[in-house]
Scaffold this motif. Sequence first.
Motif, PDB file in Angstrom:
ATOM      1  N   LEU A  17       0.849  -1.183   0.000  1.00  8.95           N
ATOM      2  CA  LEU A  17       0.000   0.000   0.000  1.00  8.95           C
ATOM      3  C   LEU A  17       0.887   1.236   0.000  1.00  8.95           C
ATOM      4  O   LEU A  17       2.057   1.181   0.418  1.00  8.95           O
ATOM      5  CB  LEU A  17      -0.922   0.006   1.229  1.00  8.95           C
ATOM      6  CG  LEU A  17      -1.959  -1.140   1.309  1.00  8.95           C
ATOM      7  CD1 LEU A  17      -2.662  -1.104   2.659  1.00  8.95           C
ATOM      8  CD2 LEU A  17      -2.962  -1.046   0.181  1.00  8.95           C
ATOM      9  N   PRO A  18       0.379   2.398  -0.454  1.00  9.46           N
ATOM     10  CA  PRO A  18       1.205   3.606  -0.467  1.00  9.46           C
ATOM     11  C   PRO A  18       1.750   3.980   0.906  1.00  9.46           C
ATOM     12  O   PRO A  18       2.845   4.529   1.020  1.00  9.46           O
ATOM     13  CB  PRO A  18       0.248   4.667  -1.010  1.00  9.46           C
ATOM     14  CG  PRO A  18      -0.773   3.909  -1.787  1.00  9.46           C
ATOM     15  CD  PRO A  18      -0.935   2.597  -1.082  1.00  9.46           C
ATOM     16  N   THR A  19       0.985   3.677   1.966  1.00 10.82           N
ATOM     17  CA  THR A  19       1.435   4.042   3.316  1.00 10.82           C
ATOM     18  C   THR A  19       2.157   2.904   4.032  1.00 10.82           C
ATOM     19  O   THR A  19       2.593   3.061   5.160  1.00 10.82           O
ATOM     20  CB  THR A  19       0.222   4.485   4.157  1.00 10.82           C
ATOM     21  OG1 THR A  19      -0.728   3.416   4.195  1.00 10.82           O
ATOM     22  CG2 THR A  19      -0.439   5.716   3.539  1.00 10.82           C
ATOM     23  N   ALA A  20       2.245   1.739   3.399  1.00  9.76           N
ATOM     24  CA  ALA A  20       2.864   0.574   4.032  1.00  9.76           C
ATOM     25  C   ALA A  20       4.374   0.613   3.841  1.00  9.76           C
ATOM     26  O   ALA A  20       4.883   1.213   2.883  1.00  9.76           O
ATOM     27  CB  ALA A  20       2.294  -0.710   3.445  1.00  9.76           C
ATOM     28  N   PRO A  21       5.126  -0.008   4.734  1.00  2.00           N
ATOM     29  CA  PRO A  21       6.584  -0.062   4.566  1.00  2.00           C
ATOM     30  C   PRO A  21       6.958  -0.961   3.392  1.00  2.00           C
ATOM     31  O   PRO A  21       6.132  -1.679   2.837  1.00  2.00           O
ATOM     32  CB  PRO A  21       7.061  -0.647   5.896  1.00  2.00           C
ATOM     33  CG  PRO A  21       5.891  -1.416   6.412  1.00  2.00           C
ATOM     34  CD  PRO A  21       4.678  -0.669   5.970  1.00  2.00           C
ATOM     35  N   SER A  22       8.248  -0.899   3.034  1.00  4.53           N
ATOM     36  CA  SER A  22       8.737  -1.701   1.914  1.00  4.53           C
ATOM     37  C   SER A  22       8.566  -3.183   2.212  1.00  4.53           C
ATOM     38  O   SER A  22       8.642  -3.628   3.358  1.00  4.53           O
ATOM     39  CB  SER A  22      10.212  -1.388   1.653  1.00  4.53           C
ATOM     40  OG  SER A  22      10.366  -0.030   1.290  1.00  4.53           O
ATOM     41  N   SER A  23       8.343  -3.936   1.149  1.00  3.74           N
ATOM     42  CA  SER A  23       8.193  -5.389   1.270  1.00  3.74           C
ATOM     43  C   SER A  23       9.316  -6.064   0.497  1.00  3.74           C
ATOM     44  O   SER A  23       9.848  -5.502  -0.462  1.00  3.74           O
ATOM     45  CB  SER A  23       6.829  -5.828   0.719  1.00  3.74           C
ATOM     46  OG  SER A  23       6.691  -5.441  -0.636  1.00  3.74           O
ATOM     47  N   GLU A  42       5.352 -10.616  -1.959  1.00  6.75           N
ATOM     48  CA  GLU A  42       4.642 -11.723  -1.332  1.00  6.75           C
ATOM     49  C   GLU A  42       3.128 -11.548  -1.346  1.00  6.75           C
ATOM     50  O   GLU A  42       2.392 -12.472  -1.009  1.00  6.75           O
ATOM     51  CB  GLU A  42       5.118 -11.877   0.109  1.00  6.75           C
ATOM     52  CG  GLU A  42       4.877 -10.633   0.966  1.00  6.75           C
ATOM     53  CD  GLU A  42       5.518 -10.761   2.357  1.00  6.75           C
ATOM     54  OE1 GLU A  42       6.055 -11.833   2.633  1.00  6.75           O
ATOM     55  OE2 GLU A  42       5.475  -9.786   3.118  1.00  6.75           O
ATOM     56  N   TYR A  43       2.659 -10.372  -1.719  1.00  6.14           N
ATOM     57  CA  TYR A  43       1.213 -10.120  -1.777  1.00  6.14           C
ATOM     58  C   TYR A  43       0.651 -10.366  -3.175  1.00  6.14           C
ATOM     59  O   TYR A  43      -0.512 -10.075  -3.429  1.00  6.14           O
ATOM     60  CB  TYR A  43       0.918  -8.681  -1.349  1.00  6.14           C
ATOM     61  CG  TYR A  43       1.340  -8.388   0.077  1.00  6.14           C
ATOM     62  CD1 TYR A  43       0.522  -8.731   1.146  1.00  6.14           C
ATOM     63  CD2 TYR A  43       2.569  -7.798   0.343  1.00  6.14           C
ATOM     64  CE1 TYR A  43       0.910  -8.476   2.454  1.00  6.14           C
ATOM     65  CE2 TYR A  43       2.970  -7.537   1.646  1.00  6.14           C
ATOM     66  CZ  TYR A  43       2.137  -7.885   2.696  1.00  6.14           C
ATOM     67  OH  TYR A  43       2.525  -7.642   3.989  1.00  6.14           O
ATOM     68  N   GLY A  44       1.464 -10.859  -4.101  1.00 11.60           N
ATOM     69  CA  GLY A  44       1.015 -11.128  -5.452  1.00 11.60           C
ATOM     70  C   GLY A  44       1.024  -9.919  -6.353  1.00 11.60           C
ATOM     71  O   GLY A  44       0.532  -9.990  -7.483  1.00 11.60           O
ATOM     72  N   ARG A  45       1.595  -8.789  -5.901  1.00 17.04           N
ATOM     73  CA  ARG A  45       1.612  -7.578  -6.715  1.00 17.04           C
ATOM     74  C   ARG A  45       2.851  -7.574  -7.601  1.00 17.04           C
ATOM     75  O   ARG A  45       3.964  -7.880  -7.170  1.00 17.04           O
ATOM     76  CB  ARG A  45       1.575  -6.335  -5.825  1.00 17.04           C
ATOM     77  CG  ARG A  45       1.617  -5.018  -6.603  1.00 17.04           C
ATOM     78  CD  ARG A  45       1.206  -3.846  -5.752  1.00 17.04           C
ATOM     79  NE  ARG A  45      -0.218  -3.915  -5.434  1.00 17.04           N
ATOM     80  CZ  ARG A  45      -1.180  -3.493  -6.251  1.00 17.04           C
ATOM     81  NH1 ARG A  45      -0.866  -2.966  -7.428  1.00 17.04           N
ATOM     82  NH2 ARG A  45      -2.425  -3.574  -5.885  1.00 17.04           N
ATOM     83  N   VAL A  46       2.638  -7.220  -8.858  1.00 17.67           N
ATOM     84  CA  VAL A  46       3.710  -7.143  -9.853  1.00 17.67           C
ATOM     85  C   VAL A  46       3.956  -5.670 -10.168  1.00 17.67           C
ATOM     86  O   VAL A  46       3.017  -4.921 -10.468  1.00 17.67           O
ATOM     87  CB  VAL A  46       3.334  -7.914 -11.130  1.00 17.67           C
ATOM     88  CG1 VAL A  46       4.427  -7.782 -12.182  1.00 17.67           C
ATOM     89  CG2 VAL A  46       3.093  -9.379 -10.810  1.00 17.67           C
ATOM     90  N   ARG A  69      -5.081  -8.265   6.832  1.00 15.11           N
ATOM     91  CA  ARG A  69      -4.338  -7.009   6.755  1.00 15.11           C
ATOM     92  C   ARG A  69      -3.300  -6.938   7.879  1.00 15.11           C
ATOM     93  O   ARG A  69      -3.589  -7.224   9.033  1.00 15.11           O
ATOM     94  CB  ARG A  69      -5.303  -5.830   6.857  1.00 15.11           C
ATOM     95  CG  ARG A  69      -4.635  -4.456   6.745  1.00 15.11           C
ATOM     96  CD  ARG A  69      -5.683  -3.380   6.955  1.00 15.11           C
ATOM     97  NE  ARG A  69      -6.554  -3.301   5.796  1.00 15.11           N
ATOM     98  CZ  ARG A  69      -6.411  -2.418   4.827  1.00 15.11           C
ATOM     99  NH1 ARG A  69      -5.421  -1.538   4.897  1.00 15.11           N
ATOM    100  NH2 ARG A  69      -7.222  -2.399   3.797  1.00 15.11           N
ATOM    101  N   GLY A  70      -2.115  -6.571   7.510  1.00 17.88           N
ATOM    102  CA  GLY A  70      -1.024  -6.447   8.461  1.00 17.88           C
ATOM    103  C   GLY A  70      -0.162  -7.684   8.573  1.00 17.88           C
ATOM    104  O   GLY A  70       0.954  -7.614   9.087  1.00 17.88           O
ATOM    105  N   ALA A  71      -0.650  -8.818   8.097  1.00 14.46           N
ATOM    106  CA  ALA A  71       0.125 -10.059   8.148  1.00 14.46           C
ATOM    107  C   ALA A  71       0.914 -10.218   6.858  1.00 14.46           C
ATOM    108  O   ALA A  71       0.554  -9.643   5.823  1.00 14.46           O
ATOM    109  CB  ALA A  71      -0.805 -11.252   8.363  1.00 14.46           C
ATOM    110  N   PRO A  72       1.987 -11.005   6.879  1.00 13.86           N
ATOM    111  CA  PRO A  72       2.730 -11.258   5.635  1.00 13.86           C
ATOM    112  C   PRO A  72       1.838 -11.912   4.594  1.00 13.86           C
ATOM    113  O   PRO A  72       0.928 -12.680   4.921  1.00 13.86           O
ATOM    114  CB  PRO A  72       3.863 -12.189   6.082  1.00 13.86           C
ATOM    115  CG  PRO A  72       3.993 -11.958   7.548  1.00 13.86           C
ATOM    116  CD  PRO A  72       2.630 -11.622   8.049  1.00 13.86           C
ATOM    117  N   GLY A  73       2.086 -11.598   3.318  1.00 15.37           N
ATOM    118  CA  GLY A  73       1.270 -12.153   2.252  1.00 15.37           C
ATOM    119  C   GLY A  73       1.538 -13.629   2.049  1.00 15.37           C
ATOM    120  O   GLY A  73       2.588 -14.149   2.402  1.00 15.37           O
TER     121      GLY A  73
END
Length: 1136
Positions: A17-23, A42-46, A69-73
């Motif tokens: 998410l825009p406000t979430a830390p780096s993954s 890990e959230y399936g985002r490309v 929400r908040g857990a690892p993908g």
Amino acid sequence: MEAEWNETVRIAFPGPLPTAPSSPVTAFAFDTSQELLWTGNEYGRVTSFYGAELQKYTSYRGHVSSAPRGAPGNAPVKQFLFSDKGVISVSSRSVHCASRRGLAQWHLGQNEMVDLRCMSFTGKGADELVVAGCQPRLYRIDAEKGTILETLTPAAPVLYTMMRRAGQYICAAAHDGSIHLLDPKTLVATQCWKPYANPVNDMDARGDYLLTCGWAQQQYGGLGLERLVRVYDLKNMRPAAPVAFQQGAAFVRLHPKLSSTCIVISQSGAINSIDVQNPDVPTMRYAATFEAQLTGLELMPSGKGFAMTDSHCQIMLWGSQSKMQFTEYSKPTEFSDAHTQAKQVDWSSDTPVNLIGMPYYREALLSGWPNSLVHEVGAPQPKLEQAILATLRKTDYGIVGQNPRRTRRYQAEHSRSSQRALDSLAAPKFLSEKPRDDNGDHESERRMSEDIGKTLNSLALNGNSDALAYYRPVEIKYSKFGIGDFDFRYYNKTKYSGLETHIVNSYANPLLQLLRFTNVTRNLALQHTARDCRLGNCLLCELGFLVDMLEKAQGRNCQATNFLRALGRQRSAGTLAILEPHTTNTPLTVMIQNLNRYLVHGLMETYSSVASNAGDMQAAFGMKGSHLSKCNSCFYEDAKDHWWYTHDMRYPPKPTKNSPRSAARSFTQSLQDSIHRQEQQRGWCMRCQGYKAITSRRAIYATPKVLMINAAVHTPEERQLWATPGFLPREIGTINANGQVYCYEKQDLEVHLVKRPHAITIYELVGVVADVAAGETQKSHLVSVVDTGIADPDPAQSPNWHLVNDFLVRPIAQDEALHFDPRWKLPSIITYQAKSRSHVIDDSWKSALDTSILYRSVAQPAFDDAYRFRPLSESDPLPDSSTHCGIDAEFVRLLREEIDMGADGSRTITRPARSGLARVSVLRGDGPEQELPFIDDYIATDDPVDDYLTQWSGLNPGDLDPHQSPYELVGLKTIYKKLWVMLNLGVVFVGHGLSSDFRTINIHVGSSQVVDTQDLFSLGDRSQRKLSLRFLAWFLLQEDIQQDATKGHDSIEDARTALKLWQRYLVYTEEGCLEEVKDEIWRRGRKTEFKVPALEKDGKRLPETPKTTAPNTPVQSARLAWTSPPPRPDYGSPLK
């Protein structure tokens, strides 16, 4: 790795998410055709980055993570592949393809996909790929269409974690540390090495080399990265000398340009460029990691740099700042157009209009072109008539002949309009338009004719004869009144009903008509249908329903909706190229022959599941015999018992150039070869224990009553063979002796009939499904020609051939029926029936009809205290021809209508809306329990519902879902069988607007068994208006029904109201005052516009009806206080 290579850019990978830390980056790769770096998390985002500065380009969610929400993908992207179509990514439970702009192209996800890890293209192209993982199943996928071509489950599954394609192999690393070389065609391992005891950490393959990094047991205990890069020579299929790497090899990549050079990195940042053939002189560098560990390495396809990722969620590019280029010959990357800021204008009533700017154009607008520049292009070439072509002679420069001079000199022919006139006939007038012609309206575009035959005769008199007109595709036109306004009798004046075409898979109509006129099939289907079959999608039951409907309709159009629906729900039908939604670019003649094979086997299976003995069905279609295989080396012969239900025709091979001309083959000679099918092939010999030349053939011991033959015409020689006059005989004879079937026709058949040295079975031609291409601009389609005289119970009935072109049915001569032309008409399916079964119509099923299904109705939950229900019991008298039943049905919309918008703004309905049966209520119409329901069934559906039509049906989302419905649901076949049984018991149905209800249910009820209150109180010459049930109830019964539009209709209430109106009609008829009542309805209805007046707050009616239009018939839960008591006890309905 050149000396000036260094870190050029470092970015933090964005979070989900825009406000979430780096993954962390779970997979990344350089695009092979554009300056793009693709990454996944890990959230399936490309996410993709453009150019040397890694500018963010696109980002989309290719795979769905079900983590909170908040857990690892839990949907990490594992790998990328690239094709011209887009970017293919794989995650644990799905495979996704999207364009480089982020638009989804296809997505595959199945319940069996639980832990996918890797994938690879199977060839040099990018049209097919294989996907595998730590699961037993592998998938072969069409990368263009996004469909699963094959699902493989090896006997000994291998859990693969990485795949790379190199040369002619797919290199795959397994979870147990082994390396496999897979054959791309069979996906079978041809070579295997076991270098590690634990999973392989990284692997790369290119050219002749395969390099791996893995884990090894360390000296002081525990696992650590091995200090070697293992090398395998793919050319010689053996391990090569490993490459030492003291810091612990974590990741390795082969250079795309230098075939023997690789780059190896450690987790701590050591980078070595090593030549595999000369590993003693590596080029060593070190990357600053800032206490992080490196987690990945990828080289640019150009070889001018590489990218790395680390545990701090960062991406680093290494290379030369001045020479950085991802691909050597990259295609331009498409960017969105820049937005120009719109000028703000203070708009008020005082603002001059000339302040609003207008766009500037440097070229003239298309709308401003003069008419002299607008002209028609691409008109088809004018066609010559066949009579003129016959008089032309061939020359070296073409064909020449006398000009008939039918037009003026230099006169141009409007070929578009003439071709359109040839390609399709003008449809008849709608039924609603016909009275207007009587009033003198002759300006309609459609001509008025009694039938299509007179139309074609009038065209012939005007010199526009078209011999193929009856064979061309017919099309249903739709008016604002729906399909019921179309004049089907224009196309069919016979007593044999046709089938409509606006249904999916209606290409099967000719085959269904052929089975309907085959007495053996007809009798078996109806006998099976009359039994208590509880299979939900039984094809034989649906065929019996369809045959019975076609016989009862007596020339009125029917539709095979329920049969085709059941066909689409067969488990194996989707993979056999017989369903239109699953099949593309397959000729209709191939589809109908595939369907013929599948259908006969399907009917056999369903019949044996209900009947105690399947012998009747096997005797009808099955040819019993043995399949013999003989080894040409040791002469060992193997025999296996088998049943054959269809036969594909075999034709003589094409003669060689210098071979003598052979005598013409007859149909029976080809049929005899087709039955025995002697073939040469290679196979496994049990005695020789090896692959040998095998000769196979069939030995036949019993012939069936019906021969279902696929014509299988493919080559020009085979097509020309069917052009032989009289090639298809009307009668054939077979002799079965010593495992051999001998076929005879014409004179040979007459000789054997006279001598009769052996028992001979005579077969009579029932009909043919023909593939027709009537015109260059017309698509190929299928028709059937059938001898309806065989299905006539009168043995004296002579052959009576008919052309059945969907809903166009007409008698034709036998010569026309059996004439074939390779240019436009060829057979697809041929059906012969034993002559002893001709004119044998078995209606004994009517007396043996199983009625137990009528006693299996259940009561619905009583959401209202007034709800009463009692099903039929075995102690009740069975309904018969003296029984009256009130009936009403509710429907939901499954598909919206398809509308074609013309350039002039006109709207043409190309396919009507498709409705699904949702609820059926049947009430007793006679006796002391009159108006008491005994059937109140809600029908479960697995089709997606477009609209529940709550305002009319009274149903809400979820009411037809077996998992959440508050009602007791039944299958569609269950309620249909109940109505069908009642129909054949002779029950008279009483209802309102039953013609449309029965049409949607797909059942034909004769007029003698229908009492429609809409017709009983028809205004006749006064008006063509059809009165609504609510208006008639309000005016004649003083009852206010359907007043709550939010609850919709109640089928029990509507059926009960219809029964009351019928009783009132009988009273008016007995008293002789029916016409006076209709006059009063007409006078009162004109005042209220035939609507029920609205209520004021005090409960009184307004003198006029409001101008807003209300629905025809939406449901109400209680009557008004002033309603007079009904003559029978009032029974309610389950309401929410």
